[in-house]
Design a protein around this motif. Structure first.
Motif, PDB file in Angstrom:
ATOM      1  N   ASP A 126       1.558  -5.571   2.026  1.00 33.14           N
ATOM      2  CA  ASP A 126       1.964  -6.980   1.963  1.00 33.14           C
ATOM      3  C   ASP A 126       0.708  -7.845   1.901  1.00 33.14           C
ATOM      4  O   ASP A 126       0.193  -8.308   2.913  1.00 33.14           O
ATOM      5  N   THR A 127       0.186  -8.029   0.686  1.00 33.06           N
ATOM      6  CA  THR A 127      -0.997  -8.840   0.455  1.00 33.06           C
ATOM      7  C   THR A 127      -0.733  -9.769  -0.722  1.00 33.06           C
ATOM      8  O   THR A 127       0.190  -9.531  -1.507  1.00 33.06           O
ATOM      9  N   PRO A 128      -1.534 -10.822  -0.894  1.00 36.52           N
ATOM     10  CA  PRO A 128      -1.360 -11.678  -2.070  1.00 36.52           C
ATOM     11  C   PRO A 128      -1.551 -10.925  -3.386  1.00 36.52           C
ATOM     12  O   PRO A 128      -1.001 -11.326  -4.413  1.00 36.52           O
ATOM     13  N   GLU A 129      -2.302  -9.817  -3.344  1.00 34.97           N
ATOM     14  CA  GLU A 129      -2.576  -9.064  -4.568  1.00 34.97           C
ATOM     15  C   GLU A 129      -1.502  -8.033  -4.883  1.00 34.97           C
ATOM     16  O   GLU A 129      -1.315  -7.661  -6.050  1.00 34.97           O
ATOM     17  N   MET A 130      -0.776  -7.571  -3.865  1.00 32.69           N
ATOM     18  CA  MET A 130       0.196  -6.496  -4.078  1.00 32.69           C
ATOM     19  C   MET A 130       1.206  -6.462  -2.950  1.00 32.69           C
ATOM     20  O   MET A 130       0.853  -6.659  -1.784  1.00 32.69           O
ATOM     21  N   VAL A 131       2.473  -6.191  -3.297  1.00 31.02           N
ATOM     22  CA  VAL A 131       3.506  -5.931  -2.312  1.00 31.02           C
ATOM     23  C   VAL A 131       4.209  -4.635  -2.708  1.00 31.02           C
ATOM     24  O   VAL A 131       4.571  -4.445  -3.874  1.00 31.02           O
ATOM     25  N   ALA A 132       4.383  -3.740  -1.742  1.00 30.91           N
ATOM     26  CA  ALA A 132       5.095  -2.483  -1.967  1.00 30.91           C
ATOM     27  C   ALA A 132       6.086  -2.269  -0.830  1.00 30.91           C
ATOM     28  O   ALA A 132       5.729  -2.398   0.346  1.00 30.91           O
ATOM     29  N   VAL A 133       7.332  -1.940  -1.196  1.00 32.13           N
ATOM     30  CA  VAL A 133       8.388  -1.702  -0.212  1.00 32.13           C
ATOM     31  C   VAL A 133       9.012  -0.345  -0.495  1.00 32.13           C
ATOM     32  O   VAL A 133       9.334  -0.015  -1.650  1.00 32.13           O
ATOM     33  N   ARG A 134       9.192   0.440   0.558  1.00 33.61           N
ATOM     34  CA  ARG A 134       9.809   1.757   0.445  1.00 33.61           C
ATOM     35  C   ARG A 134      11.235   1.685   0.984  1.00 33.61           C
ATOM     36  O   ARG A 134      11.458   1.227   2.123  1.00 33.61           O
ATOM     37  N   PHE A 135      12.195   2.133   0.177  1.00 34.72           N
ATOM     38  CA  PHE A 135      13.607   2.126   0.536  1.00 34.72           C
ATOM     39  C   PHE A 135      14.100   3.566   0.664  1.00 34.72           C
ATOM     40  O   PHE A 135      13.658   4.441  -0.090  1.00 34.72           O
TER      41      PHE A 135
END
Length: 349
Positions: A126-135
């Motif tokens: 969770d950064t301004p450069e990248m967001v990654a979420v695992r479901f």
């Protein structure tokens, strides 16, 4: 939800405090795109918006998004139950694709079963450069765990997806696995074109019939070479160009993708396009569902003009038992894991 996670109104960002129609909803966005996902209903993507055009590429049915808890199905068949809840958009399909089917004593409904299940999630970046979420989700009828990580990047109109299925038992299992992407208005219209690699074979399965037993446009029981097909009338037609409203509704399947499959749907009038790339070793087939407003009975009643271009492990849309019979069903050993990756990019032409 982490109440104390730092909030941000710039760059890549994630909103997990929303509900939509009473369902937990997660939104990923950056400077160029917004992606809205129903956590409580199959991880359905019901919005994929290109902000510069205010253009949503996901099709919504005339019924739109509704909460299954507000409606009790009155049909005894699983196909109607699925369609009554179907919103359009983009669903994960696993471990059965298409109509109701039985496997190892388990009875699956239409596209069962993760497309209607709630998924859990964990924010990994969770950064301004990248967001990654695992479901993640676990199936109930057979022992599988499915994980899906969606990543967005700053100033990019693209999402990357990495997935994993895990057999939680010691028993080897078969499955169907697919991405049910549907495109419609405001993006899709007659005259849009579909591009994909050369030397792609089109399978017009003779088991398939058009909705409500209407005559199919594409001659059945033979193969064709993309983009040309022989019509039932004997004429040759280029199906990469979307026809006027009223053409027969049907489904065909493509194969012959090497390593990385891809297609691109262009709307020259809007100067906009969507490009989908995926791991064709895991999903070697592409289902091409066509609904051009010719289904005048249930469920569309002539109201829709849309297509689905759906990477799949198997074919046709007749359930897992048929895919096992024809040898296209996926196979996984006990305790084994299988990976899959894809990306989707929205473009201004």
């Amino acid at each position: 939800m982490d109440y104390y996670r730092k909030q941000r109104n710039y760059g890549c960002r994630i909103h997990d405090q929303y509900t939509y129609m009473g369902m937990k909803t997660l939104v990923l966005e950056n400077e160029k795109i917004r992606l809205s996902i129903l956590l409580d209903k199959g991880l359905e993507i019901f919005e994929f918006l290109l902000k510069s055009r205010d253009l949503d590429f996901m099709w919504l049915t005339e019924n739109g998004v509704d909460n299954p808890n507000r409606y009790l199905p009155t049909s005894p068949d699983s196909q109607s139950t699925y369609i009554d809840y179907y919103i359009g958009g983009w669903q994960e399909i696993f471990p059965n694709g298409g109509v109701s089917s039985a496997y190892l004593g388990a009875q699956f409904g239409q596209h069962g079963e993760v497309a209607h299940m709630p998924w859990s999630y964990m924010i990994e970046i969770d950064t301004p450069e990248m967001v990654a979420v695992r479901f993640t989700v676990k199936t109930k009828k057979v022992p599988f765990k499915l994980s899906k990580t969606i990543t967005i990047y700053a100033n990019a109109a693209k999402i990357d997806i990495k997935e994993e299925i895990e057999n939680l038992s010691e028993v080897p299992l078969r499955y169907m696995w697919g991405q049910h992407l549907a495109f419609g208005k405001p993006f899709l219209e007659p005259g849009c074109t579909i591009r994909m690699p050369e030397n792609i074979t089109i399978i017009a399965d003779e088991l398939d019939v058009a909705d409500n037993d209407q005559s199919a446009r594409v001659k059945r029981g033979i193969t064709h070479e993309w983009p040309w097909v022989e019509e039932t009338s004997g004429n040759m037609t280029d199906i990469s160009v979307l026809p006027p409203k009223g053409k027969p509704s049907e489904i065909v399947y493509m194969k012959g993708f090497k390593d990385k499959g891809w297609y691109q749907v262009d709307n020259a009038r809007l100067n906009a396009a969507i490009c989908v790339e995926w791991d064709a070793d895991t999903m070697p087939y592409l289902w091409y569902w066509q609904e051009f407003g010719n289904t005048t009975g249930y469920p569309w009643f002539g109201r829709h003009y849309n297509i689905g271009l759906e990477p799949f492990s198997s074919y046709p849309t007749h359930g897992l038992s048929e895919a096992v019979r024809n040898g296209t069903a996926g196979y996984i050993q006990g305790r084994e894991k299988r990976m899959f990756s894809m990306s989707t990019t929205l473009m201004e032409l």
